[in-house]
Design a protein around this motif. Structure first.
Motif, PDB file in Angstrom:
ATOM      1  N   ARG A   1      -3.385   6.418  10.147  1.00  0.00           N
ATOM      2  CA  ARG A   1      -3.749   6.036  11.518  1.00  0.00           C
ATOM      3  C   ARG A   1      -3.479   4.552  11.775  1.00  0.00           C
ATOM      4  O   ARG A   1      -3.433   4.112  12.906  1.00  0.00           O
ATOM      5  CB  ARG A   1      -5.218   6.321  11.769  1.00  0.00           C
ATOM      6  N   GLY A   2      -3.410   3.793  10.719  1.00  0.00           N
ATOM      7  CA  GLY A   2      -3.149   2.363  10.862  1.00  0.00           C
ATOM      8  C   GLY A   2      -4.415   1.521  10.884  1.00  0.00           C
ATOM      9  O   GLY A   2      -4.349   0.291  10.845  1.00  0.00           O
TER      10      GLY A   2
ATOM     11  N   THR B   1      -6.890   1.216   8.632  1.00  0.00           N
ATOM     12  CA  THR B   1      -7.195   0.521   7.373  1.00  0.00           C
ATOM     13  C   THR B   1      -6.307  -0.714   7.241  1.00  0.00           C
ATOM     14  O   THR B   1      -6.799  -1.817   6.952  1.00  0.00           O
ATOM     15  CB  THR B   1      -6.958   1.463   6.169  1.00  0.00           C
TER      16      THR B   1
ATOM     17  N   ASP C   1       0.860  -1.187   0.000  1.00  0.00           N
ATOM     18  CA  ASP C   1       0.000   0.000   0.000  1.00  0.00           C
ATOM     19  C   ASP C   1       0.895   1.235   0.000  1.00  0.00           C
ATOM     20  O   ASP C   1       2.095   1.143   0.253  1.00  0.00           O
ATOM     21  CB  ASP C   1      -0.934   0.000   1.223  1.00  0.00           C
ATOM     22  N   ASP C   2       0.288   2.400  -0.287  1.00  0.00           N
ATOM     23  CA  ASP C   2       1.114   3.595  -0.445  1.00  0.00           C
ATOM     24  C   ASP C   2       1.517   4.226   0.882  1.00  0.00           C
ATOM     25  O   ASP C   2       2.579   4.819   0.994  1.00  0.00           O
ATOM     26  CB  ASP C   2       0.372   4.638  -1.298  1.00  0.00           C
TER      27      ASP C   2
HETATM   28  P1  AMP Z   1      -5.237   4.753   7.778  1.00  0.00           P
HETATM   29  O1  AMP Z   1      -3.843   4.272   8.056  1.00  0.00           O
HETATM   30  O2  AMP Z   1      -6.299   3.789   8.162  1.00  0.00           O
HETATM   31  O3  AMP Z   1      -5.494   6.107   8.433  1.00  0.00           O
HETATM   32  O4  AMP Z   1      -5.387   4.989   6.215  1.00  0.00           O
HETATM   33  C1  AMP Z   1      -4.367   4.736   5.325  1.00  0.00           C
HETATM   34  C2  AMP Z   1      -4.935   4.681   3.922  1.00  0.00           C
HETATM   35  O5  AMP Z   1      -5.496   5.934   3.553  1.00  0.00           O
HETATM   36  C3  AMP Z   1      -3.853   4.356   2.917  1.00  0.00           C
HETATM   37  O6  AMP Z   1      -4.284   3.181   2.267  1.00  0.00           O
HETATM   38  C4  AMP Z   1      -3.822   5.513   1.940  1.00  0.00           C
HETATM   39  O7  AMP Z   1      -4.000   5.037   0.623  1.00  0.00           O
HETATM   40  C5  AMP Z   1      -4.962   6.403   2.313  1.00  0.00           C
HETATM   41  N1  AMP Z   1      -4.505   7.791   2.533  1.00  0.00           N
HETATM   42  C6  AMP Z   1      -3.273   8.243   2.786  1.00  0.00           C
HETATM   43  N2  AMP Z   1      -3.269   9.579   2.969  1.00  0.00           N
HETATM   44  C7  AMP Z   1      -4.532   9.991   2.837  1.00  0.00           C
HETATM   45  C8  AMP Z   1      -5.177  11.253   2.910  1.00  0.00           C
HETATM   46  N3  AMP Z   1      -4.494  12.352   3.168  1.00  0.00           N
HETATM   47  N4  AMP Z   1      -6.507  11.284   2.721  1.00  0.00           N
HETATM   48  C9  AMP Z   1      -7.217  10.169   2.461  1.00  0.00           C
HETATM   49  N5  AMP Z   1      -6.658   8.945   2.370  1.00  0.00           N
HETATM   50  C10 AMP Z   1      -5.335   8.836   2.560  1.00  0.00           C
END
Ligand code: AMP
Length: 463
Positions: free
Chosen positions: A355-356, A358, A350-351
């Motif tokens: 927050r971790g 997802t 993933d890119d």
């Molecule tokens: P999380 O770690 O759950 O907060 O979300 C991470 C995921 O959100 C990664 O799979 C990214 O592709 C995506 N992501 C990263 N930066 C952003 C952003 N600024 N806004 C929305 N999605 C994002």
């Protein structure tokens, strides 16, 4: 996180702006707007804005009303000022010297200070958006030429701004002196086009002329195109946002004179080199992880498979079951393919991790679909600092990599192993040239613009 578009002297200006905004939809889904004007009645600006997606906001009759051969547009994802309709752009005002419309991508770091100064002088604001500040500064500037008024206004702001403006005699495109956000110039026949990314030019079959340079203002009028510099910050260093290449821009775009897809593919290759895994398959987290997974598979020699499928029909609202169905939110968007995963040791790419939450849900989903081992690889360094230049990031406390070390993060996510691209690897993959041409503050905390104001803001958050 917004997209801007502008077109000068085309019989279907508003329709092309609509298409341009459609191509830039990934840059903001909260609201969109178009302002159009004609040469015959150049002091009348017609505007239509709405909440939601471009295709839902603009209908054929609405676009018909936006007549005229000149137009600018905006798609918005709120990073400052909330998501209400009052914040939808482009903003328009009747200034002393005629109407003005403005669309802004980026965040002004010294927004609060400027706003309280202006309020002390009697200014009234109708939104919480930092873009409204720019209108006040423009209305107060005294120079006879609009370009000089824009320059004088911008001399007072710190931060990230890519702007498209329309005035009664032309449109103007500006990139801040560090060039945080992208802006390209194109041509469609004799008409000039401005757009955040080249994907908008491709859709309307315009050709790319060039990138607007950091600190450059292009003014397009009946006389043609004229370029000048914003001279107020001659020492500014080029600092294009590296996260645009990591995640935000569309892979089929070319921004900062680079292919977004190639940059992501190279990030995957660097990741495979820096963090190999003993595994059977590489699978992407769609869509954001696809180009980097291809790069990872290419360099590692591991087979690439679709182990996660993304639904493209996830609406904004859905009804959650009252009885807990675990990982419901992610399940709406992603589904695991059991036949690919069963008994396999998989590398998931993933890119980024913010927050971790997802990643944690994805790992659980892969395990419950039979994956024997899950090795998570991230095609950017740990996100440890918030962005003040226009990418929506939560406070430092909410960033998992700012709170936990690598092992702590891996344990929270539940993966067998976790690795990120190094900061040096990131710069190598995006072909950064010396001296540093990209802003990587979200990974390093090295802010280059509005540093004192940012320090104060961060201290306030901690206090
Ligand atoms: P999380 O770690 O759950 O907060 O979300 C991470 C995921 O959100 C990664 O799979 C990214 O592709 C995506 N992501 C990263 N930066 C952003 C952003 N600024 N806004 C929305 N999605 C994002």
């Amino acid at each position: 996180m917004c997209g801007v578009f502008g077109i000068w002297e085309h019989p279907e200006a508003a329709k092309l702006t609509y298409l341009g905004l459609h191509a830039l939809q990934h840059r903001g889904q909260e609201s969109a707007g178009i302002v159009a004007a004609s040469a015959e009645n150049k002091t009348r600006f017609d505007r239509h804005i709405g909440l939601g997606l471009v295709a839902d906001i603009f209908s054929e009759p609405v676009l018909k009303q936006l007549s005229g051969r000149r137009s600018i547009g905006h798609v918005r994802y709120s990073t400052a000022g909330g998501s209400g309709i009052q914040n939808a752009q482009p903003f328009t005002v009747e200034a002393q010297r005629g109407p003005l419309a403005i669309g802004h991508n980026g965040n002004l770091v010294n927004y609060e200070d400027l706003r309280s100064d202006l309020e002390r002088q009697g200014a009234i604001f109708t939104t919480r958006s930092d873009t409204e500040i720019l209108l006040h500064l423009l209305a107060r500037a005294r120079a006879p030429r609009i370009e000089d008024r824009v320059r004088d206004a911008l001399a007072q702001v710190e931060g990230a701004y890519t702007l498209v403006l329309m005035h009664q005699d032309g449109i103007i495109g500006v990139r801040d002196p560090s060039g945080y956000r992208p802006l390209v110039l194109g041509k469609l026949g004799d008409s000039y086009v401005l757009a955040s990314e080249t994907c908008a030019l491709d859709l309307i079959e315009a050709t790319l002329v060039r990138e607007i340079e950091p600190g450059e203002m292009v003014s397009i009028t009946a006389k043609g195109l004229h370029s000048e510099r914003l001279v107020h910050d001659p020492d500014a260093k080029r600092r294009a946002c590296v996260f645009e290449l990591v995640y935000f821009a569309r892979p089929n775009s070319q921004i900062f004179d680079r292919s977004v897809h190639e940059a992501r593919f190279a990030l995957g290759q660097v990741l495979a080199k820096e963090a190999p895994a003993d595994a059977d398959l590489v699978i992407p987290v769609p869509d954001s992880g696809v180009p980097a997974s291809l790069g990872y598979a290419d360099l590692s020699g591991l087979p690439f498979r679709y182990g996660l499928i993304r639904s493209h029909y996830v609406g904004r609202t859905f009804i959650e079951p009252e009885q807990a169905i675990r990982h419901f939110g992610v399940k709406l968007k992603l589904s695991a393919v059991r036949s690919v995963l069963e008994g396999k040791r998989v590398v998931v790419v993933d890119d980024s991790i913010v927050r971790g939450t997802t990643s944690r849900k994805i790992v659980a989903m892969l395990r419950s679909a039979g994956a024997a081992e899950v090795h998570l690889r991230i095609s950017s360094p740990p996100t440890t600092f918030p962005c003040f230049y226009g990418i929506d990031t939560p406070t430092r406390e909410e960033l998992i990599a700012a709170r936990l070390d690598l092992k702590g993060t891996c344990d929270f996510i539940g993966a067998d192993s976790l690795a990120y691209v190094s900061v040096a690897g990131l710069h190598q993959a995006v072909k950064d040239t010396h001296p540093k041409g990209f802003c990587d503050a979200c990974f390093t905390g090295e802010y280059d613009t509005g540093v004192d104001t940012i320090r104060k803001k961060m201290l306030k958050v901690v206090a």
